[in-house]
Design a protein around this motif. Sequence first.
Motif, short mmCIF file in Angstrom:
data_model
loop_
_atom_site.label_atom_id
_atom_site.label_comp_id
_atom_site.label_asym_id
_atom_site.label_seq_id
_atom_site.Cartn_x
_atom_site.Cartn_y
_atom_site.Cartn_z
N ALA A 165 -27.18 -13.51 -32.09
CA ALA A 165 -27.14 -14.65 -33.01
C ALA A 165 -26.15 -15.70 -32.52
CB ALA A 165 -26.78 -14.19 -34.42
N PHE A 166 -24.99 -15.26 -32.07
CA PHE A 166 -24.00 -16.19 -31.56
C PHE A 166 -24.50 -16.91 -30.32
CE2 PHE A 166 -20.46 -17.25 -28.78
CZ PHE A 166 -19.73 -18.08 -29.61
N GLN A 167 -25.06 -16.14 -29.38
CA GLN A 167 -25.52 -16.76 -28.14
C GLN A 167 -26.72 -17.67 -28.35
OE1 GLN A 167 -26.01 -13.34 -25.56
NE2 GLN A 167 -24.01 -13.69 -24.65
N ALA A 193 -35.61 -22.21 -30.59
CA ALA A 193 -36.79 -21.42 -30.22
C ALA A 193 -36.76 -21.06 -28.74
CB ALA A 193 -38.07 -22.19 -30.56
N GLN A 194 -36.34 -21.98 -27.90
CA GLN A 194 -36.25 -21.71 -26.47
C GLN A 194 -35.19 -20.64 -26.19
OE1 GLN A 194 -38.34 -22.96 -24.17
NE2 GLN A 194 -37.37 -21.69 -22.62
N ASN A 195 -34.05 -20.72 -26.87
CA ASN A 195 -33.00 -19.72 -26.69
C ASN A 195 -33.46 -18.33 -27.13
OD1 ASN A 195 -31.25 -21.58 -25.65
ND2 ASN A 195 -30.08 -21.85 -27.55
N ILE A 196 -34.22 -18.27 -28.23
CA ILE A 196 -34.75 -16.99 -28.69
C ILE A 196 -35.72 -16.43 -27.66
CG2 ILE A 196 -36.23 -15.89 -30.42
CD1 ILE A 196 -34.95 -17.82 -32.48
N LYS A 197 -36.57 -17.30 -27.13
CA LYS A 197 -37.55 -16.87 -26.13
C LYS A 197 -36.88 -16.42 -24.84
CE LYS A 197 -41.09 -18.90 -23.21
NZ LYS A 197 -40.23 -19.10 -22.07
N ASP A 198 -35.84 -17.11 -24.42
CA ASP A 198 -35.19 -16.83 -23.15
C ASP A 198 -34.17 -15.69 -23.23
OD1 ASP A 198 -36.64 -18.81 -21.97
OD2 ASP A 198 -35.03 -20.30 -22.03
N TYR A 199 -33.82 -15.27 -24.42
CA TYR A 199 -32.79 -14.24 -24.56
C TYR A 199 -33.27 -12.93 -23.92
CZ TYR A 199 -28.79 -11.79 -26.41
OH TYR A 199 -27.63 -11.08 -26.51
N ASP A 200 -32.40 -12.24 -23.27
CA ASP A 200 -32.74 -10.98 -22.60
C ASP A 200 -32.73 -9.84 -23.62
OD1 ASP A 200 -33.19 -8.87 -20.92
OD2 ASP A 200 -31.66 -9.44 -19.46
N TRP A 201 -33.85 -9.69 -24.34
CA TRP A 201 -33.96 -8.70 -25.40
C TRP A 201 -34.01 -7.28 -24.85
CZ3 TRP A 201 -32.51 -10.25 -29.91
CH2 TRP A 201 -32.67 -11.58 -30.26
N VAL A 202 -34.53 -7.11 -23.66
CA VAL A 202 -34.58 -5.78 -23.04
C VAL A 202 -33.16 -5.29 -22.76
CG1 VAL A 202 -35.35 -4.47 -21.03
CG2 VAL A 202 -36.88 -6.14 -22.08
N MET A 203 -32.35 -6.14 -22.17
CA MET A 203 -30.97 -5.75 -21.89
C MET A 203 -30.20 -5.50 -23.19
SD MET A 203 -28.05 -7.51 -19.50
CE MET A 203 -27.79 -8.94 -20.52
N ALA A 247 -31.48 -4.40 -26.04
CA ALA A 247 -31.94 -3.10 -26.55
C ALA A 247 -31.30 -1.94 -25.78
CB ALA A 247 -33.46 -3.01 -26.48
N GLN A 248 -31.20 -2.09 -24.47
CA GLN A 248 -30.56 -1.05 -23.66
C GLN A 248 -29.09 -0.90 -24.02
OE1 GLN A 248 -31.44 -2.50 -19.73
NE2 GLN A 248 -33.42 -1.43 -19.63
N ALA A 249 -28.43 -2.00 -24.28
CA ALA A 249 -27.01 -1.94 -24.66
C ALA A 249 -26.83 -1.22 -26.00
CB ALA A 249 -26.43 -3.35 -24.74
N VAL A 250 -27.68 -1.54 -26.95
CA VAL A 250 -27.60 -0.89 -28.26
C VAL A 250 -27.90 0.61 -28.14
CG1 VAL A 250 -28.64 -0.78 -30.56
CG2 VAL A 250 -28.14 -3.00 -29.53
N GLN A 251 -28.92 0.97 -27.37
CA GLN A 251 -29.27 2.37 -27.20
C GLN A 251 -28.19 3.15 -26.46
OE1 GLN A 251 -33.01 2.01 -25.20
NE2 GLN A 251 -34.19 1.73 -27.09
N SER A 252 -27.49 2.50 -25.57
CA SER A 252 -26.47 3.20 -24.80
C SER A 252 -25.27 3.60 -25.65
CB SER A 252 -26.02 2.36 -23.62
OG SER A 252 -25.29 1.24 -24.05
N ILE A 253 -25.04 2.92 -26.75
CA ILE A 253 -23.92 3.27 -27.63
C ILE A 253 -24.08 4.70 -28.14
CG2 ILE A 253 -22.78 2.79 -29.84
CD1 ILE A 253 -23.44 -0.17 -29.35
N ASP A 254 -25.28 5.03 -28.59
CA ASP A 254 -25.53 6.38 -29.10
C ASP A 254 -25.40 7.43 -28.00
OD1 ASP A 254 -26.19 8.07 -31.35
OD2 ASP A 254 -28.11 8.44 -30.33
N THR A 255 -25.86 7.09 -26.82
CA THR A 255 -25.76 8.02 -25.69
C THR A 255 -24.31 8.30 -25.34
OG1 THR A 255 -27.86 7.19 -24.81
CG2 THR A 255 -26.44 8.40 -23.29
#
Length: 125
Positions: A48-50, A67-77, A79-87
Amino acid sequence: MSVTQMKGDFRTISGFVPTSRTVDAVNDMNDVINMSSLLEKILMFIPAFQIFAGRNTYTNVTLASTAQNIKDYDWVMFAQAVQSIDTVKRERLEKIAFQAALLSMGKERTLGKERTFWECVYNAL
């Protein structure tokens, strides 16, 4: 006893009284859980900040640039960052439980109940 042999071996422990070392290890585990939860909450605000305040959009926020910022945001990275917290959290908790089990080996006064407790904790993770 190796880690792989310990997993999946659950027991009932009656009359277990934790030592101060066990209480300290449980407190360490609680700290890991609390810090992981805090990190997850903080991490959720980053996109949200970025998107809305980052990338020089704060001077002229428009629907198109947002809209362009939402489209260009690296959502895969993200998601990986969020998932890595639990790991990482699980690995830290397993390490604490495994070390506590190793340190409680040969405790005559607890008749092995402390080690059994930590084996059960490790198995539950």
